[in-house]
Scaffold this motif. Structure first.
Motif, PDB file in Angstrom:
ATOM      1  N   ASP A   1      -9.155   2.806  -3.968  1.00 59.48           N
ATOM      2  CA  ASP A   1     -10.379   3.536  -3.215  1.00 59.48           C
ATOM      3  C   ASP A   1     -11.708   3.615  -3.794  1.00 59.48           C
TER       4      ASP A   1
ATOM      5  N   ASN B   1     -13.117   0.273  -3.541  1.00 56.48           N
ATOM      6  CA  ASN B   1     -13.772   0.044  -1.863  1.00 56.48           C
ATOM      7  C   ASN B   1     -15.116   0.957  -1.887  1.00 56.48           C
TER       8      ASN B   1
ATOM      9  N   LYS C   1      -6.579   6.462   5.180  1.00 53.31           N
ATOM     10  CA  LYS C   1      -8.000   5.990   5.120  1.00 53.31           C
ATOM     11  C   LYS C   1      -8.065   4.643   5.140  1.00 53.31           C
ATOM     12  N   MET C   2      -6.990   4.076   4.377  1.00 55.68           N
ATOM     13  CA  MET C   2      -6.912   2.451   4.251  1.00 55.68           C
ATOM     14  C   MET C   2      -6.371   1.849   5.483  1.00 55.68           C
TER      15      MET C   2
ATOM     16  N   ILE D   1      -3.613   3.420  -6.019  1.00 53.09           N
ATOM     17  CA  ILE D   1      -4.242   3.476  -4.811  1.00 53.09           C
ATOM     18  C   ILE D   1      -5.444   4.142  -4.710  1.00 53.09           C
TER      19      ILE D   1
ATOM     20  N   TYR E   1     -10.878  -6.612   3.332  1.00 48.38           N
ATOM     21  CA  TYR E   1      -9.441  -6.843   3.767  1.00 48.38           C
ATOM     22  C   TYR E   1      -9.026  -7.965   2.461  1.00 48.38           C
TER      23      TYR E   1
ATOM     24  N   MET F   1       0.859  -1.212   0.083  1.00 49.11           N
ATOM     25  CA  MET F   1      -0.211  -0.012   0.095  1.00 49.11           C
ATOM     26  C   MET F   1       0.875   1.241   0.078  1.00 49.11           C
TER      27      MET F   1
ATOM     28  N   ASP G   1      -8.827  -6.047  -0.783  1.00 46.21           N
ATOM     29  CA  ASP G   1      -7.537  -5.183  -0.904  1.00 46.21           C
ATOM     30  C   ASP G   1      -6.241  -5.471  -1.011  1.00 46.21           C
TER      31      ASP G   1
ATOM     32  N   ASN H   1      -8.084  -1.973   6.753  1.00 45.05           N
ATOM     33  CA  ASN H   1      -8.327  -2.719   5.485  1.00 45.05           C
ATOM     34  C   ASN H   1      -7.165  -3.504   4.929  1.00 45.05           C
ATOM     35  N   CYS H   2      -5.802  -3.119   5.574  1.00 43.05           N
ATOM     36  CA  CYS H   2      -4.650  -3.733   5.071  1.00 43.05           C
ATOM     37  C   CYS H   2      -3.777  -3.959   5.968  1.00 43.05           C
TER      38      CYS H   2
END
Length: 387
Positions: free
Chosen positions: A365, A368, A259-260, A361, A348, A198, A351, A265-266
């Motif tokens: 997003d 997502n 944000k992620m 990225i 999860y 990421m 991503d 999310n990761c």
């Protein structure tokens, strides 16, 4: 073939790298796995003697945090008395002031810095206060510890900072060698570590705007401490060392890295399933973090929440003259901290897969944000079918 007594079956661990440090055969390497997290690999399995040292020091291999001694945790609010330090550090500057104090008193500091050439966070040894400057501010990435940890010797005195899981393994290592008296350990209230994949994608976005950055800061106080979730990067080389070209992105304005990261999310697999280090659960002498509670909500320069977890940690904090230390109830210090491990979101697996693709990225997003809209009809149809 007999099964070796080693970490070869260890998957999705903390990636702390202490197993590589302790291996007498020097055959354990630490590399990024396919999801962007550091993982140990035995590079010459035939040379393994099954001594089991790598498993002995592995915090992931144990269900418990290694105990230091019986000590009633003491809680404090704290900040540096030097305004320049509080301005350039993520919160109150306690971590930097502690490292500086110990380096000035004969310790070496093993801390994390951002290596702009490699685009990674790494542990290194600082022998002087000048060398310590690179360790200032939080770095929201899993650090590559190998070079820093391999340079630790058994005779010098060290101050080591790291994530709680890194420090737990280090504590096991120095406990086994009976050299704990030479070490002071500090960790922090940890949210988890995001995938390096990421960060690589995010870094490409920075490079498209300013070129390869020569410096990155994850917590700029340009807008004050309470709005310090600001990633700043600068490229000095692009202007010949004069006025740097700058990049700025703020969580409050939709920064995609934060944000992620903050939506979980990761994060590393162990952050969800194997974290045992929330609140005061720690193998360190001192734990620090931002004091996000209501008592200091009007302070906009930065305050650390501090837990003294051992007599040694408490003694060092109280002997320092460069900091303000205020006794506070445990509940005040930990008010804004995570009480439990993060939970995996439905994004999860999506991503982690998307991070392995060429997608930017921004594209990830966008996907997502579309996924919930696509899932609503699916859940609605399933509900109708159940009736």
């Amino acid at each position: 073939m007999n099964k070796k007594n080693n970490i070869s079956e260890m998957h999705s661990c903390y990636g702390c790298g202490v197993c590589s440090k302790v291996c007498p055969q020097n055959i354990i390497d630490i590399r990024l796995n396919r999801n962007g997290f550091y993982t140990p690999y035995i590079i010459e399995i035939d040379k393994c003697t099954s001594c089991g040292l790598c498993l002995d020091v592995c915090a992931y291999n144990s269900n418990d945090v290694i105990k230091t001694n019986e000590f009633k945790v003491k809680s404090y609010a704290g900040w540096s008395r030097n305004p320049e330090v509080t301005h350039t550090c993520s919160s109150g500057g306690i971590g930097y002031e502690l490292a500086k104090h110990l380096v000035e008193n004969g310790y070496k500091a093993c801390c994390a810095r951002y290596n702009a050439k490699k685009g990674i966070v790494e542990h290194y040894i600082a022998n002087t206060v000048i060398e310590l400057q690179e360790s200032k501010c939080s770095k929201y990435l899993q650090s590559f510890t190998i070079e820093g940890f391999r340079n630790l010797d058994r005779k010098s005195k060290y101050f080591i900072t790291g994530t709680p899981c890194q420090i737990d393994s280090i504590r096991r290592y120095i406990h086994r060698l009976r050299i704990e008296d030479n070490f002071i350990l500090m960790d922090f209230f940890c949210h988890g570590v995001p995938s390096n994949l990421m960060w690589r994608k995010y870094l490409k976005g920075i490079q498209r705007q300013i070129g390869k950055p020569s410096n990155v800061s994850w917590r700029s106080k340009k807008y004050g401490w309470h709005d310090s979730w600001v990633i700043m990067a600068e490229n000095i080389e692009a202007t010949g060392g004069n006025i740097p070209i700058q990049y700025e992105s703020n969580l409050s304005k939709g920064d995609l890295f934060y944000k992620m990261f903050l939506l979980n999310n990761c994060l590393g697999k162990a952050c969800y399933s194997h974290c045992k280090y929330k609140m005061a659960s720690s193998a360190s002498d001192i734990r620090i973090g931002d004091l996000w509670g209501t008592k200091y909500e009007k302070n906009n320069t930065g305050v650390n929440g501090i837990l003294a977890l051992t007599p040694k940690g408490d003694r060092i904090l109280n002997e320092m003259t460069s900091i303000e230390l205020v006794k506070e109830p445990y509940e005040v210090v930990t008010e804004g901290q995570m009480k439990k491990s993060p939970k995996k979101t439905y994004l999860y697996y999506i991503d982690l897969f998307l991070l392995r693709t060429p997608l930017s990225i921004k594209c990830i997003d966008m996907i997502n944000r579309l996924v919930p809209q696509l899932l609503i009809p699916v859940f609605y149809i399933r509900t109708l079918l159940k009736k």
